[in-house]
Design an enzyme around this catalytic site. Structure first.
Site, short mmCIF file in Angstrom:
data_model
loop_
_atom_site.label_atom_id
_atom_site.label_comp_id
_atom_site.label_asym_id
_atom_site.label_seq_id
_atom_site.Cartn_x
_atom_site.Cartn_y
_atom_site.Cartn_z
N GLU A 121 28.50 28.67 15.33
CA GLU A 121 29.80 28.45 15.07
C GLU A 121 30.48 27.48 16.05
O GLU A 121 29.97 27.41 16.94
CB GLU A 121 30.59 29.95 15.36
CG GLU A 121 32.20 29.83 15.37
CD GLU A 121 32.60 29.33 14.07
OE1 GLU A 121 33.63 28.51 14.16
OE2 GLU A 121 32.41 30.25 13.24
N ILE A 122 31.30 26.66 15.38
CA ILE A 122 31.76 25.51 16.30
C ILE A 122 33.01 25.65 17.08
O ILE A 122 33.22 25.00 18.27
CB ILE A 122 32.04 24.18 15.02
CG1 ILE A 122 32.03 22.74 15.93
CG2 ILE A 122 33.18 24.21 14.46
CD1 ILE A 122 31.99 21.72 15.10
N ASN A 156 26.89 22.65 15.77
CA ASN A 156 27.70 21.88 14.77
C ASN A 156 26.32 21.60 13.47
O ASN A 156 25.45 20.77 14.01
CB ASN A 156 27.90 20.48 14.94
CG ASN A 156 28.79 19.80 13.70
OD1 ASN A 156 28.57 20.05 12.72
ND2 ASN A 156 29.50 18.92 14.25
N ALA A 157 26.13 22.47 12.64
CA ALA A 157 25.08 22.36 11.84
C ALA A 157 24.97 21.25 10.81
O ALA A 157 24.14 20.87 10.16
CB ALA A 157 25.03 23.70 10.87
N CYS A 176 29.46 31.09 4.15
CA CYS A 176 30.27 32.12 3.71
C CYS A 176 31.70 31.82 3.90
O CYS A 176 32.15 31.36 5.07
CB CYS A 176 30.37 33.47 4.27
SG CYS A 176 28.53 34.39 4.27
N ASP A 179 35.12 26.04 5.27
CA ASP A 179 36.56 25.37 5.07
C ASP A 179 36.32 24.49 3.69
O ASP A 179 35.65 23.61 3.43
CB ASP A 179 36.50 24.31 6.32
CG ASP A 179 37.88 23.61 6.17
OD1 ASP A 179 38.57 23.50 5.29
OD2 ASP A 179 38.15 23.18 7.51
N GLU A 255 34.79 38.76 7.56
CA GLU A 255 36.49 38.96 7.94
C GLU A 255 37.10 38.05 6.95
O GLU A 255 38.09 38.57 6.25
CB GLU A 255 36.75 38.26 9.34
CG GLU A 255 36.14 38.84 10.41
CD GLU A 255 36.68 40.24 10.65
OE1 GLU A 255 37.66 40.64 10.34
OE2 GLU A 255 35.58 40.98 10.88
#
EC number: 2.1.1.33
Length: 281
Positions: A121-122, A156-157, A176, A179, A255
């Site tokens: 997660e960034i 950052n993948a 999932c 953006d 979520e």
């Protein structure tokens, strides 16, 4: 005079909450929790406010290893570290790219107790939330050694995935509700592109699976198109998806997925298998 944000105001409830959680994080983030003297409350999202998305091309001052050999996984999964040999008992094999608030990892954990699951997660505050959630879950399920196989790191993948994983290390990758980057000039920032798919194919083992889900039809079509055009991926059938437990978990655990359900929106799923590398004669 401009007022300080609540997160920086020493007199605010949010500031006090974050300071308390940060102290817990420093103490418990990298330690093996064998038993717990008291229960830790799960974190509350309202104290971790953050923008919905982050620019992946910005300089986020991220820490990352030079190569997978330099990555110390024992700090994230102390229960899976063998102190006698100094080596890990397992490698990370499941990655949730852009894991958000960590709902998918939490639900996957008991289904794959012997496999290490990593969320990337960034966003800073979202990463902090997931770390605090995992600390609480590990503490509250210490007797069962629950949730020792999941963790999160801020990364950052789109830039540094091969710095963390060896060739063919992963068996599952989840994307999932990424953006959607609606504007055409922003499409280059989407998490699925021809170039990035080659990197994903590098870290994904043959027979591994890429899982995608979104509530945006245009993004779904985009991801399917690029995956179908890539020579190292082949779409799995809807029959396969209906029988796969990860698809079921992915559809309801996140979520964003729950938010879509509340709004009675659509969810578009597509899964692709990593094909063997072609033989060059």
């Amino acid at each position: 005079m401009k007022a300080k944000p609540l997160s920086q105001d020493p007199g605010s409830k949010r500031y006090a909450y974050r300071v308390n959680k940060e102290e817990n994080r420093k103490e418990l983030k990298h330690v093996r929790i064998d038993e717990s003297e008291q229960k830790i409350d799960l974190p509350r999202k309202r104290f971790y406010r953050q923008r919905a998305h982050s620019n992946p091309f910005s300089d986020h001052q991220l820490e990352y290893p030079v190569s997978p050999d330099e990555m110390d996984w024992s700090r994230l999964y102390p229960e899976f570290h063998d102190p006698t040999t100094g080596k890990m008992k397992s490698q990370v094999t499941i990655a949730d790219i852009g894991c958000g608030f960590g709902g998918l990892m939490v639900d996957l954990s008991p289904e794959f107790p012997d496999q290490l699951i990593l969320g990337m997660e960034i966003r800073v505050q979202v990463t902090n939330y997931v770390e605090d959630k995992i600390i609480a879950l590990r503490n509250n399920h210490a007797q069962q050694k629950g949730y020792q196989n999941i963790n999160v790191l801020r990364g950052n993948a789109m830039k540094f995935l091969p710095n963390f994983f060896y060739k063919g290390q992963l068996s599952k990758m989840f994307f999932c509700f990424p953006d959607p980057h609606f504007k055409q000039r922003k499409h280059k920032a989407r998490i699925i592109t021809n170039t990035l798919l080659s990197e994903y194919a590098y870290v994904l083992r043959e027979g591994g699976v890429v899982y995608t889900i979104t509530d945006v039809k245009d993004l779904h079509d985009w991801m399917v198109k690029h995956l179908e055009e890539h020579p190292l991926f082949q779409r799995l059938s809807s029959e396969w998806e209906s029988k796969d437990k990860c698809v079921k978990i992915m559809t309801h655990a996140t979520e964003e997925g729950k938010k879509v359900e509340r709004k009675k929106g659509d969810k578009y799923v597509a899964c692709f298998e990593r094909l063997p590398n072609p033989v060059i004669e």
